[in-house]
Design a protein around this motif. Structure first.
Motif, PDB file in Angstrom:
ATOM      1  N   LEU A   1      36.292  29.973  38.351  1.00 15.87           N
ATOM      2  CA  LEU A   1      35.101  30.653  37.830  1.00 15.87           C
ATOM      3  C   LEU A   1      33.904  30.424  38.754  1.00 15.87           C
ATOM      4  O   LEU A   1      33.167  31.364  39.062  1.00 15.87           O
ATOM      5  CB  LEU A   1      34.798  30.180  36.407  1.00 15.87           C
ATOM      6  N   ALA A   2      33.713  29.195  39.200  1.00 12.37           N
ATOM      7  CA  ALA A   2      32.597  28.891  40.100  1.00 12.37           C
ATOM      8  C   ALA A   2      32.755  29.612  41.437  1.00 12.37           C
ATOM      9  O   ALA A   2      31.795  30.180  41.962  1.00 12.37           O
ATOM     10  CB  ALA A   2      32.487  27.378  40.314  1.00 12.37           C
ATOM     11  N   ASN A   3      33.967  29.602  41.981  1.00 10.10           N
ATOM     12  CA  ASN A   3      34.215  30.306  43.247  1.00 10.10           C
ATOM     13  C   ASN A   3      33.906  31.789  43.117  1.00 10.10           C
ATOM     14  O   ASN A   3      33.292  32.382  44.011  1.00 10.10           O
ATOM     15  CB  ASN A   3      35.665  30.113  43.703  1.00 10.10           C
ATOM     16  N   ALA A   4      34.321  32.391  42.014  1.00  7.16           N
ATOM     17  CA  ALA A   4      34.065  33.822  41.808  1.00  7.16           C
ATOM     18  C   ALA A   4      32.571  34.078  41.642  1.00  7.16           C
ATOM     19  O   ALA A   4      32.029  35.039  42.199  1.00  7.16           O
ATOM     20  CB  ALA A   4      34.836  34.327  40.589  1.00  7.16           C
ATOM     21  N   TYR A   5      31.914  33.214  40.901  1.00  8.72           N
ATOM     22  CA  TYR A   5      30.485  33.395  40.644  1.00  8.72           C
ATOM     23  C   TYR A   5      29.671  33.323  41.944  1.00  8.72           C
ATOM     24  O   TYR A   5      28.699  34.046  42.114  1.00  8.72           O
ATOM     25  CB  TYR A   5      29.986  32.351  39.644  1.00  8.72           C
ATOM     26  N   TYR A   6      30.073  32.455  42.844  1.00  7.91           N
ATOM     27  CA  TYR A   6      29.342  32.290  44.099  1.00  7.91           C
ATOM     28  C   TYR A   6      29.981  33.038  45.267  1.00  7.91           C
ATOM     29  O   TYR A   6      29.583  32.851  46.414  1.00  7.91           O
ATOM     30  CB  TYR A   6      29.170  30.797  44.421  1.00  7.91           C
ATOM     31  N   SER A   7      30.925  33.882  44.986  1.00  9.44           N
ATOM     32  CA  SER A   7      31.580  34.678  46.018  1.00  9.44           C
ATOM     33  C   SER A   7      30.588  35.670  46.635  1.00  9.44           C
ATOM     34  O   SER A   7      29.681  36.159  45.957  1.00  9.44           O
ATOM     35  CB  SER A   7      32.761  35.438  45.395  1.00  9.44           C
ATOM     36  N   LYS A   8      30.793  35.976  47.889  1.00 13.47           N
ATOM     37  CA  LYS A   8      29.945  36.966  48.552  1.00 13.47           C
ATOM     38  C   LYS A   8      30.298  38.387  48.098  1.00 13.47           C
ATOM     39  O   LYS A   8      29.490  39.295  48.202  1.00 13.47           O
ATOM     40  CB  LYS A   8      30.087  36.830  50.067  1.00 13.47           C
ATOM     41  N   THR A   9      31.520  38.543  47.608  1.00 13.39           N
ATOM     42  CA  THR A   9      31.946  39.866  47.131  1.00 13.39           C
ATOM     43  C   THR A   9      31.543  40.047  45.676  1.00 13.39           C
ATOM     44  O   THR A   9      31.599  39.116  44.887  1.00 13.39           O
ATOM     45  CB  THR A   9      33.481  40.045  47.224  1.00 13.39           C
ATOM     46  N   GLU A  10      31.182  41.244  45.344  1.00 14.77           N
ATOM     47  CA  GLU A  10      30.805  41.555  43.967  1.00 14.77           C
ATOM     48  C   GLU A  10      32.044  41.476  43.082  1.00 14.77           C
ATOM     49  O   GLU A  10      33.129  41.887  43.474  1.00 14.77           O
ATOM     50  CB  GLU A  10      30.190  42.962  43.919  1.00 14.77           C
ATOM     51  N   ASN A  11      31.896  40.894  41.892  1.00 16.08           N
ATOM     52  CA  ASN A  11      33.013  40.779  40.959  1.00 16.08           C
ATOM     53  C   ASN A  11      32.474  40.688  39.540  1.00 16.08           C
ATOM     54  O   ASN A  11      31.283  40.452  39.328  1.00 16.08           O
ATOM     55  CB  ASN A  11      33.907  39.584  41.309  1.00 16.08           C
ATOM     56  N   ALA A  12      33.365  40.855  38.576  1.00 15.81           N
ATOM     57  CA  ALA A  12      32.972  40.897  37.162  1.00 15.81           C
ATOM     58  C   ALA A  12      32.465  39.553  36.646  1.00 15.81           C
ATOM     59  O   ALA A  12      31.642  39.514  35.721  1.00 15.81           O
ATOM     60  CB  ALA A  12      34.149  41.377  36.320  1.00 15.81           C
ATOM     61  N   ILE A  13      32.918  38.459  37.234  1.00 14.41           N
ATOM     62  CA  ILE A  13      32.482  37.124  36.777  1.00 14.41           C
ATOM     63  C   ILE A  13      30.974  36.970  36.974  1.00 14.41           C
ATOM     64  O   ILE A  13      30.287  36.387  36.132  1.00 14.41           O
ATOM     65  CB  ILE A  13      33.263  36.002  37.504  1.00 14.41           C
ATOM     66  N   LYS A  14      30.448  37.504  38.054  1.00 15.22           N
ATOM     67  CA  LYS A  14      29.011  37.396  38.326  1.00 15.22           C
ATOM     68  C   LYS A  14      28.172  38.010  37.203  1.00 15.22           C
ATOM     69  O   LYS A  14      27.078  37.548  36.934  1.00 15.22           O
ATOM     70  CB  LYS A  14      28.673  38.068  39.659  1.00 15.22           C
ATOM     71  N   GLN A  15      28.696  39.050  36.570  1.00 15.41           N
ATOM     72  CA  GLN A  15      27.961  39.710  35.496  1.00 15.41           C
ATOM     73  C   GLN A  15      28.219  39.067  34.122  1.00 15.41           C
ATOM     74  O   GLN A  15      27.415  39.222  33.221  1.00 15.41           O
ATOM     75  CB  GLN A  15      28.361  41.191  35.395  1.00 15.41           C
ATOM     76  N   THR A  16      29.322  38.377  33.964  1.00  6.11           N
ATOM     77  CA  THR A  16      29.705  37.928  32.621  1.00  6.11           C
ATOM     78  C   THR A  16      29.581  36.423  32.387  1.00  6.11           C
ATOM     79  O   THR A  16      29.583  36.007  31.236  1.00  6.11           O
ATOM     80  CB  THR A  16      31.152  38.353  32.301  1.00  6.11           C
TER      81      THR A  16
END
Length: 186
Positions: free
Chosen positions: A97-112
């Protein structure tokens, strides 16, 4: 498939990558089963909960978006998990979850991933760092905390204190990960 049927199926899961992936694929094909899996995972005194944790980790490793509808339930209950074989996969899902949230690529975790989810993950990871957990859970937790420390100023100093304090008493694996994190913190 009912929760009871999934519970019985989980009896066939073992440490092999093949079996974990087989059941992860079952969940990926039937995302409605994620809630059943989490229900089993949070039967924390039952050894089958560990197998549920392994399958959840593999499922999230294949497609993290499947946990999104369950983030509230997962983060509200993950602190209850205490059996060693289940703690490591829970820590790994937090790292995902942390990796996705701080990923440079846009993903759904950043919004949710809401602030309360992050707070619960941070609290759990600090608990894993200061409690007598196995090294894998600590390694995943220190990386997760390092990432969340980008947004929460107080995390990095706390993490650094814990890593430096525990460094000499920990295993080689802990020391290797801690060295990398400490280097990034300087």
């Amino acid at each position: 498939m009912t929760t009871q049927q999934l519970y019985e199926e989980l009896n066939y899961v073992n440490h092999s990558r093949e079996k974990r992936l087989l059941y992860a694929n079952l969940l990926l094909s039937n995302p409605e089963l994620i809630s059943n899996l989490l229900e089993i995972l949070f039967q924390v005194d039952d050894k089958i909960s560990c197998k549920a944790a392994w399958v959840l980790e593999f499922t999230c490793g294949e497609n993290l978006d499947y946990i999104i509808p369950h983030l509230d339930y997962f983060t509200q209950n993950m602190h209850k998990v205490h059996l060693d074989p289940a703690v490591r996969p829970v820590a790994k899902v937090c790292e995902y979850l942390a990796n996705a949230y701080y990923s440079k690529t846009e993903n759904a975790i950043k919004q949710t991933l809401k602030p309360e989810h992050k707070e619960r993950i941070i609290e759990l990871c600090f608990d894993y760092m200061i409690n007598n957990e196995k090294v894998a859970a600590k390694a995943y937790s220190m990386h997760t905390l390092f990432l969340f420390g980008k947004d929460f100023d107080w995390i990095h100093p706390e993490l650094k204190t814990i890593l430096e304090r525990d460094f000499s008493q920990q295993s080689a694996a802990f020391k290797a990960r801690a060295k990398r994190i400490l280097k990034k913190l300087k």
